[in-house]
Scaffold this active site. Structure first.
Site, PDB file in Angstrom:
ATOM      1  N   LEU A 203      31.208  20.291  28.434  1.00  0.00           N
ATOM      2  CA  LEU A 203      30.791  20.909  27.172  1.00  0.00           C
ATOM      3  C   LEU A 203      30.752  22.432  27.256  1.00  0.00           C
ATOM      4  CD1 LEU A 203      27.907  18.458  26.163  1.00  0.00           C
ATOM      5  CD2 LEU A 203      30.331  18.362  25.537  1.00  0.00           C
ATOM      6  N   HIS A 204      31.007  23.056  26.106  1.00  0.00           N
ATOM      7  CA  HIS A 204      30.972  24.517  25.982  1.00  0.00           C
ATOM      8  C   HIS A 204      30.434  24.855  24.592  1.00  0.00           C
ATOM      9  CE1 HIS A 204      34.564  23.855  23.598  1.00  0.00           C
ATOM     10  NE2 HIS A 204      35.147  23.274  24.627  1.00  0.00           N
TER      11      HIS A 204
ATOM     12  N   HIS B 282      31.563  22.866  21.496  1.00  0.00           N
ATOM     13  CA  HIS B 282      30.861  21.592  21.291  1.00  0.00           C
ATOM     14  C   HIS B 282      29.453  21.841  20.742  1.00  0.00           C
ATOM     15  CE1 HIS B 282      33.658  20.442  24.766  1.00  0.00           C
ATOM     16  NE2 HIS B 282      33.991  19.589  23.823  1.00  0.00           N
TER      17      HIS B 282
ATOM     18  N   GLN C 237      37.715  22.447  14.138  1.00  0.00           N
ATOM     19  CA  GLN C 237      39.022  22.894  13.622  1.00  0.00           C
ATOM     20  C   GLN C 237      40.004  23.192  14.758  1.00  0.00           C
ATOM     21  OE1 GLN C 237      39.183  26.380  10.933  1.00  0.00           O
ATOM     22  NE2 GLN C 237      41.265  26.631  11.722  1.00  0.00           N
TER      23      GLN C 237
ATOM     24  N   SER D 250      37.640  22.801  27.026  1.00  0.00           N
ATOM     25  CA  SER D 250      37.290  22.278  28.358  1.00  0.00           C
ATOM     26  C   SER D 250      38.413  22.571  29.339  1.00  0.00           C
ATOM     27  CB  SER D 250      37.051  20.772  28.290  1.00  0.00           C
ATOM     28  OG  SER D 250      36.068  20.482  27.322  1.00  0.00           O
TER      29      SER D 250
HETATM   30  P1  AMP Z   1      36.874  17.477  23.166  1.00  0.00           P
HETATM   31  O1  AMP Z   1      35.711  17.317  24.077  1.00  0.00           O
HETATM   32  O2  AMP Z   1      37.863  18.503  23.623  1.00  0.00           O
HETATM   33  O3  AMP Z   1      37.489  16.167  22.773  1.00  0.00           O
HETATM   34  O4  AMP Z   1      36.286  18.084  21.821  1.00  0.00           O
HETATM   35  C1  AMP Z   1      35.262  17.437  21.128  1.00  0.00           C
HETATM   36  C2  AMP Z   1      35.123  18.068  19.772  1.00  0.00           C
HETATM   37  O5  AMP Z   1      34.791  19.445  19.929  1.00  0.00           O
HETATM   38  C3  AMP Z   1      36.414  18.015  18.949  1.00  0.00           C
HETATM   39  O6  AMP Z   1      36.103  17.713  17.599  1.00  0.00           O
HETATM   40  C4  AMP Z   1      36.951  19.412  19.102  1.00  0.00           C
HETATM   41  O7  AMP Z   1      37.759  19.824  18.020  1.00  0.00           O
HETATM   42  C5  AMP Z   1      35.675  20.220  19.158  1.00  0.00           C
HETATM   43  N1  AMP Z   1      35.931  21.511  19.792  1.00  0.00           N
HETATM   44  C6  AMP Z   1      36.525  21.726  20.991  1.00  0.00           C
HETATM   45  N2  AMP Z   1      36.655  23.048  21.223  1.00  0.00           N
HETATM   46  C7  AMP Z   1      36.141  23.678  20.144  1.00  0.00           C
HETATM   47  C8  AMP Z   1      35.983  25.057  19.773  1.00  0.00           C
HETATM   48  N3  AMP Z   1      36.394  26.053  20.563  1.00  0.00           N
HETATM   49  N4  AMP Z   1      35.403  25.337  18.585  1.00  0.00           N
HETATM   50  C9  AMP Z   1      34.991  24.329  17.767  1.00  0.00           C
HETATM   51  N5  AMP Z   1      35.096  23.032  18.061  1.00  0.00           N
HETATM   52  C10 AMP Z   1      35.669  22.700  19.223  1.00  0.00           C
END
Ligand code: AMP
Length: 288
Positions: free
Chosen positions: A38-39, A42, A153, A191
Protein backbone atom coordinates in the site's frame (compact mmCIF):
# COMPACT_ATOMS: atom_id res chain seq x y z
CA UNK A 1 -15.93 3.95 12.16
CA UNK A 2 -12.96 2.68 14.11
CA UNK A 3 -9.76 4.66 14.58
CA UNK A 4 -7.66 1.75 15.85
CA UNK A 5 -5.84 -1.05 14.06
CA UNK A 6 -8.15 -2.80 11.62
CA UNK A 7 -9.16 -6.38 12.30
CA UNK A 8 -7.41 -8.86 10.02
CA UNK A 9 -9.76 -11.40 8.47
CA UNK A 10 -8.64 -14.27 6.26
CA UNK A 11 -11.80 -16.31 5.67
CA UNK A 12 -14.93 -15.52 3.68
CA UNK A 13 -17.13 -16.95 6.46
CA UNK A 14 -15.74 -14.56 9.06
CA UNK A 15 -15.90 -11.65 6.65
CA UNK A 16 -19.57 -12.32 5.91
CA UNK A 17 -20.37 -12.67 9.59
CA UNK A 18 -18.67 -9.45 10.72
CA UNK A 19 -19.77 -7.27 7.82
CA UNK A 20 -23.26 -8.81 7.91
CA UNK A 21 -23.67 -7.82 11.55
CA UNK A 22 -22.88 -4.20 10.73
CA UNK A 23 -25.13 -4.21 7.68
CA UNK A 24 -28.07 -5.61 9.66
CA UNK A 25 -27.96 -2.67 12.06
CA UNK A 26 -28.07 -0.27 9.12
CA UNK A 27 -24.40 0.57 8.68
CA UNK A 28 -23.23 1.41 5.17
CA UNK A 29 -20.22 -0.53 3.93
CA UNK A 30 -17.36 0.77 1.79
CA UNK A 31 -14.93 -1.57 0.01
CA UNK A 32 -11.43 -0.70 -1.21
CA UNK A 33 -10.03 -3.60 -3.27
CA UNK A 34 -6.22 -3.68 -3.46
CA UNK A 35 -3.31 -6.01 -4.07
CA UNK A 36 -1.41 -4.60 -1.07
CA UNK A 37 2.05 -2.99 -1.01
CA UNK A 38 0.00 0.00 0.00
CA UNK A 39 0.93 3.63 -0.67
CA UNK A 40 -0.68 7.06 -0.57
CA UNK A 41 -2.76 6.27 -3.67
CA UNK A 42 -4.47 3.42 -1.83
CA UNK A 43 -4.83 5.54 1.29
CA UNK A 44 -6.66 8.22 -0.69
CA UNK A 45 -9.30 5.60 -1.56
CA UNK A 46 -9.47 4.56 2.09
CA UNK A 47 -10.07 8.18 3.12
CA UNK A 48 -12.82 8.57 0.56
CA UNK A 49 -14.46 5.38 1.84
CA UNK A 50 -14.16 6.46 5.45
CA UNK A 51 -15.70 9.85 4.67
CA UNK A 52 -18.66 8.32 2.91
CA UNK A 53 -19.37 5.00 4.64
CA UNK A 54 -19.97 3.84 8.22
CA UNK A 55 -17.70 0.80 7.91
CA UNK A 56 -14.68 0.23 5.66
CA UNK A 57 -13.23 -3.03 4.33
CA UNK A 58 -9.84 -3.01 2.58
CA UNK A 59 -9.13 -6.21 0.69
CA UNK A 60 -5.54 -7.22 0.06
CA UNK A 61 -5.20 -10.01 -2.43
CA UNK A 62 -2.70 -10.56 -5.22
CA UNK A 63 -5.09 -12.17 -7.67
CA UNK A 64 -3.25 -14.74 -9.81
CA UNK A 65 -5.91 -14.80 -12.53
CA UNK A 66 -5.23 -11.22 -13.58
CA UNK A 67 -1.53 -11.85 -14.24
CA UNK A 68 -0.30 -13.21 -17.57
CA UNK A 69 2.20 -16.08 -17.68
CA UNK A 70 5.14 -13.72 -18.26
CA UNK A 71 4.09 -11.08 -15.76
CA UNK A 72 5.28 -10.31 -12.23
CA UNK A 73 2.93 -12.48 -10.11
CA UNK A 74 5.82 -14.26 -8.41
CA UNK A 75 7.73 -11.14 -7.48
CA UNK A 76 4.76 -8.83 -6.80
CA UNK A 77 5.50 -7.25 -3.37
CA UNK A 78 3.63 -8.88 -0.49
CA UNK A 79 4.00 -6.68 2.58
CA UNK A 80 1.05 -7.47 4.85
CA UNK A 81 2.70 -6.37 8.11
CA UNK A 82 3.69 -3.00 6.68
CA UNK A 83 0.23 -2.64 5.09
CA UNK A 84 -1.47 -3.30 8.44
CA UNK A 85 0.80 -0.71 10.08
CA UNK A 86 -0.03 1.84 7.38
CA UNK A 87 -3.75 1.24 7.84
CA UNK A 88 -3.63 1.69 11.63
CA UNK A 89 -5.57 4.78 12.66
CA UNK A 90 -6.95 5.24 9.13
CA UNK A 91 -10.49 4.38 10.14
CA UNK A 92 -10.47 0.95 8.49
CA UNK A 93 -12.60 -1.65 10.25
CA UNK A 94 -11.51 -4.81 8.48
CA UNK A 95 -8.62 -5.90 6.31
CA UNK A 96 -9.59 -8.95 4.29
CA UNK A 97 -6.43 -10.79 3.24
CA UNK A 98 -7.40 -14.27 2.06
CA UNK A 99 -5.10 -16.97 0.72
CA UNK A 100 -5.54 -18.43 -2.76
CA UNK A 101 -7.41 -21.49 -1.46
CA UNK A 102 -9.99 -19.25 0.17
CA UNK A 103 -10.58 -17.24 -3.02
CA UNK A 104 -10.50 -19.97 -5.67
CA UNK A 105 -11.88 -23.40 -4.93
CA UNK A 106 -10.27 -26.16 -7.02
CA UNK A 107 -13.47 -26.57 -9.03
CA UNK A 108 -13.73 -22.84 -9.88
CA UNK A 109 -15.08 -22.57 -13.44
CA UNK A 110 -16.84 -19.20 -13.79
CA UNK A 111 -15.29 -16.12 -15.37
CA UNK A 112 -16.61 -12.66 -16.06
CA UNK A 113 -15.79 -11.39 -19.56
CA UNK A 114 -16.43 -7.73 -20.34
CA UNK A 115 -16.28 -6.81 -24.04
CA UNK A 116 -15.83 -3.38 -25.64
CA UNK A 117 -14.08 -1.21 -23.02
CA UNK A 118 -11.97 -4.17 -21.88
CA UNK A 119 -10.61 -4.84 -25.38
CA UNK A 120 -8.22 -2.00 -26.37
CA UNK A 121 -5.10 -0.68 -24.59
CA UNK A 122 -4.36 -2.93 -21.59
CA UNK A 123 -6.78 -5.54 -22.94
CA UNK A 124 -4.76 -5.96 -26.14
CA UNK A 125 -1.46 -6.34 -24.36
CA UNK A 126 -2.52 -8.25 -21.27
CA UNK A 127 -4.69 -11.09 -22.53
CA UNK A 128 -7.08 -12.29 -19.84
CA UNK A 129 -6.17 -9.47 -17.45
CA UNK A 130 -9.60 -7.87 -17.24
CA UNK A 131 -11.31 -11.26 -17.11
CA UNK A 132 -9.30 -11.90 -13.94
CA UNK A 133 -10.00 -8.43 -12.57
CA UNK A 134 -13.75 -8.51 -13.28
CA UNK A 135 -14.08 -11.99 -11.77
CA UNK A 136 -12.25 -11.20 -8.54
CA UNK A 137 -14.02 -7.87 -8.09
CA UNK A 138 -17.42 -9.48 -8.61
CA UNK A 139 -16.45 -12.17 -6.08
CA UNK A 140 -15.41 -9.49 -3.59
CA UNK A 141 -18.72 -7.69 -4.17
CA UNK A 142 -20.53 -10.95 -3.41
CA UNK A 143 -18.50 -11.53 -0.25
CA UNK A 144 -18.63 -7.99 1.17
CA UNK A 145 -21.85 -6.71 -0.42
CA UNK A 146 -20.57 -3.12 -0.19
CA UNK A 147 -22.76 -0.09 -0.74
CA UNK A 148 -19.86 1.74 -2.36
CA UNK A 149 -16.59 0.47 -3.87
CA UNK A 150 -13.56 2.66 -4.49
CA UNK A 151 -11.14 2.53 -7.41
CA UNK A 152 -8.36 4.80 -8.68
CA UNK A 153 -8.21 6.73 -11.94
CA UNK A 154 -4.64 5.42 -12.16
CA UNK A 155 -6.19 2.24 -13.59
CA UNK A 156 -8.72 4.16 -15.64
CA UNK A 157 -9.61 1.33 -18.01
CA UNK A 158 -10.14 -0.98 -15.03
CA UNK A 159 -12.64 1.49 -13.56
CA UNK A 160 -14.57 1.52 -16.85
CA UNK A 161 -14.57 -2.27 -16.94
CA UNK A 162 -15.92 -2.45 -13.38
CA UNK A 163 -18.61 0.14 -14.11
CA UNK A 164 -19.66 -1.76 -17.25
CA UNK A 165 -19.79 -5.03 -15.31
CA UNK A 166 -21.84 -3.67 -12.42
CA UNK A 167 -24.29 -1.97 -14.79
CA UNK A 168 -24.63 -4.98 -17.08
CA UNK A 169 -25.01 -7.52 -14.26
CA UNK A 170 -27.19 -5.24 -12.10
CA UNK A 171 -24.85 -5.42 -9.14
CA UNK A 172 -26.20 -3.10 -6.43
CA UNK A 173 -23.02 -1.16 -5.65
CA UNK A 174 -22.00 2.43 -6.35
CA UNK A 175 -18.59 2.82 -7.99
CA UNK A 176 -16.40 5.77 -7.06
CA UNK A 177 -13.25 6.64 -9.00
CA UNK A 178 -10.71 8.76 -7.13
CA UNK A 179 -8.00 10.99 -8.65
CA UNK A 180 -4.44 9.81 -9.28
CA UNK A 181 -2.08 10.45 -6.36
CA UNK A 182 1.41 11.41 -7.51
CA UNK A 183 4.81 11.70 -5.86
CA UNK A 184 6.00 15.32 -5.54
CA UNK A 185 7.91 14.95 -8.82
CA UNK A 186 4.77 13.81 -10.64
CA UNK A 187 5.35 10.05 -10.88
CA UNK A 188 2.01 8.30 -10.32
CA UNK A 189 2.24 6.24 -7.15
CA UNK A 190 2.24 2.52 -7.81
CA UNK A 191 3.20 -0.62 -5.91
CA UNK A 192 5.45 -1.41 -8.88
CA UNK A 193 7.49 1.78 -8.38
CA UNK A 194 9.44 -0.11 -5.75
CA UNK A 195 10.98 -2.20 -8.54
CA UNK A 196 12.64 0.95 -9.94
CA UNK A 197 16.24 1.78 -9.10
CA UNK A 198 17.20 5.49 -8.97
CA UNK A 199 18.14 5.71 -12.69
CA UNK A 200 15.01 3.88 -13.84
CA UNK A 201 12.86 6.01 -11.57
CA UNK A 202 14.33 9.13 -13.15
CA UNK A 203 13.49 7.77 -16.60
CA UNK A 204 9.97 7.03 -15.42
CA UNK A 205 9.35 10.76 -14.98
CA UNK A 206 9.02 10.91 -18.78
CA UNK A 207 5.50 9.47 -18.43
CA UNK A 208 4.23 12.40 -16.40
CA UNK A 209 6.23 14.93 -18.41
CA UNK A 210 4.65 13.62 -21.61
CA UNK A 211 1.17 13.91 -20.10
CA UNK A 212 1.94 17.48 -19.07
CA UNK A 213 3.19 18.20 -22.57
CA UNK A 214 -0.02 16.79 -24.06
CA UNK A 215 -2.02 19.11 -21.81
CA UNK A 216 0.05 22.11 -22.88
CA UNK A 217 -0.29 21.29 -26.58
CA UNK A 218 -4.05 20.96 -26.28
CA UNK A 219 -4.19 24.20 -24.35
CA UNK A 220 -2.26 25.89 -27.17
CA UNK A 221 -4.94 24.71 -29.58
CA UNK A 222 -3.32 21.56 -31.03
CA UNK A 223 -6.12 19.20 -32.07
CA UNK A 224 -4.25 16.58 -34.04
CA UNK A 225 -3.86 13.57 -31.78
CA UNK A 226 -1.23 11.94 -34.04
CA UNK A 227 0.95 15.01 -33.60
CA UNK A 228 0.39 15.03 -29.84
CA UNK A 229 1.12 11.31 -29.48
CA UNK A 230 4.31 11.71 -31.52
CA UNK A 231 5.49 14.54 -29.27
CA UNK A 232 4.65 12.46 -26.19
CA UNK A 233 6.64 9.51 -27.52
CA UNK A 234 9.63 11.77 -28.16
CA UNK A 235 9.43 13.06 -24.63
CA UNK A 236 9.26 9.56 -23.11
CA UNK A 237 12.08 8.24 -25.30
CA UNK A 238 14.28 11.23 -24.53
CA UNK A 239 14.84 9.67 -21.10
CA UNK A 240 16.84 6.83 -22.64
CA UNK A 241 16.25 3.11 -22.53
CA UNK A 242 12.46 2.66 -22.35
CA UNK A 243 9.92 0.61 -24.32
CA UNK A 244 6.59 2.18 -25.10
CA UNK A 245 3.67 -0.28 -25.15
CA UNK A 246 1.22 2.43 -26.21
CA UNK A 247 0.54 6.15 -26.14
CA UNK A 248 -3.14 6.64 -26.90
CA UNK A 249 -5.59 9.52 -27.15
CA UNK A 250 -9.02 8.07 -26.67
CA UNK A 251 -12.64 8.83 -25.91
CA UNK A 252 -12.97 8.59 -22.10
CA UNK A 253 -16.24 6.60 -22.31
CA UNK A 254 -15.53 4.14 -25.12
CA UNK A 255 -11.70 4.17 -25.22
CA UNK A 256 -11.96 4.43 -29.01
CA UNK A 257 -9.15 6.45 -30.65
CA UNK A 258 -9.78 10.15 -31.11
CA UNK A 259 -8.26 11.74 -34.22
CA UNK A 260 -9.22 15.35 -33.71
CA UNK A 261 -9.43 16.62 -30.18
CA UNK A 262 -12.59 18.67 -29.84
CA UNK A 263 -13.89 17.43 -26.50
CA UNK A 264 -12.60 15.88 -23.29
CA UNK A 265 -10.06 13.23 -24.27
CA UNK A 266 -8.04 10.72 -22.27
CA UNK A 267 -4.31 10.48 -22.85
CA UNK A 268 -3.25 7.03 -21.66
CA UNK A 269 0.10 5.31 -21.80
CA UNK A 270 1.99 2.20 -20.83
CA UNK A 271 5.78 2.10 -20.79
CA UNK A 272 8.30 -0.52 -19.82
CA UNK A 273 11.46 0.53 -18.06
CA UNK A 274 13.84 -2.33 -17.44
CA UNK A 275 11.44 -5.05 -16.29
CA UNK A 276 8.84 -2.71 -14.82
CA UNK A 277 5.67 -1.86 -16.67
CA UNK A 278 4.15 1.48 -15.72
CA UNK A 279 0.83 3.02 -16.74
CA UNK A 280 -0.48 6.54 -16.36
CA UNK A 281 -3.17 8.79 -17.83
CA UNK A 282 -4.60 12.28 -17.81
CA UNK A 283 -7.68 14.03 -19.17
CA UNK A 284 -7.06 16.62 -21.85
CA UNK A 285 -9.59 19.42 -21.93
CA UNK A 286 -9.59 21.59 -25.04
CA UNK A 287 -10.85 25.14 -24.61
CA UNK A 288 -14.46 25.02 -25.81
P1 AMP B 1 -3.66 -2.13 -6.85
O1 AMP B 1 -3.26 -2.49 -5.46
O2 AMP B 1 -2.52 -1.66 -7.70
O3 AMP B 1 -4.52 -3.17 -7.50
O4 AMP B 1 -4.59 -0.84 -6.71
C1 AMP B 1 -5.73 -0.87 -5.91
C2 AMP B 1 -6.55 0.35 -6.21
O5 AMP B 1 -5.79 1.51 -5.90
C3 AMP B 1 -6.96 0.46 -7.68
O6 AMP B 1 -8.30 0.92 -7.77
C4 AMP B 1 -5.99 1.48 -8.20
O7 AMP B 1 -6.47 2.21 -9.31
C5 AMP B 1 -5.82 2.39 -7.00
N1 AMP B 1 -4.57 3.13 -7.11
C6 AMP B 1 -3.33 2.62 -7.33
N2 AMP B 1 -2.42 3.62 -7.44
C7 AMP B 1 -3.11 4.78 -7.30
C8 AMP B 1 -2.73 6.16 -7.31
N3 AMP B 1 -1.47 6.55 -7.51
N4 AMP B 1 -3.70 7.09 -7.12
C9 AMP B 1 -4.99 6.70 -6.93
N5 AMP B 1 -5.40 5.43 -6.89
C10 AMP B 1 -4.48 4.47 -7.08
Amino acid sequence: MSKATPKLITTVAQLREEVGKARRVGKTIGLVPTMGALHEGHLSLVRAARDECDRVVVSIYVNPSQFGPNEDLGKYPRTLDADMALLADCGVDWVFAPGNDEMYRPEHATWVEVDAVAEPLEGQLRTGHFRGVATIVLKLFGMVRPDVAYFGQKDYQQSLVIRRMTDDLDVPVAIRVCPIVRAPDGLAMSSRNRYLGPAARQRALGLWKSLLLAGELVEQGEQNSREIAARMREMIEAAGDVRIDYVALVDPDTLKPVETIVGRTLAALAVRIENTRLIDNRFLEPKS
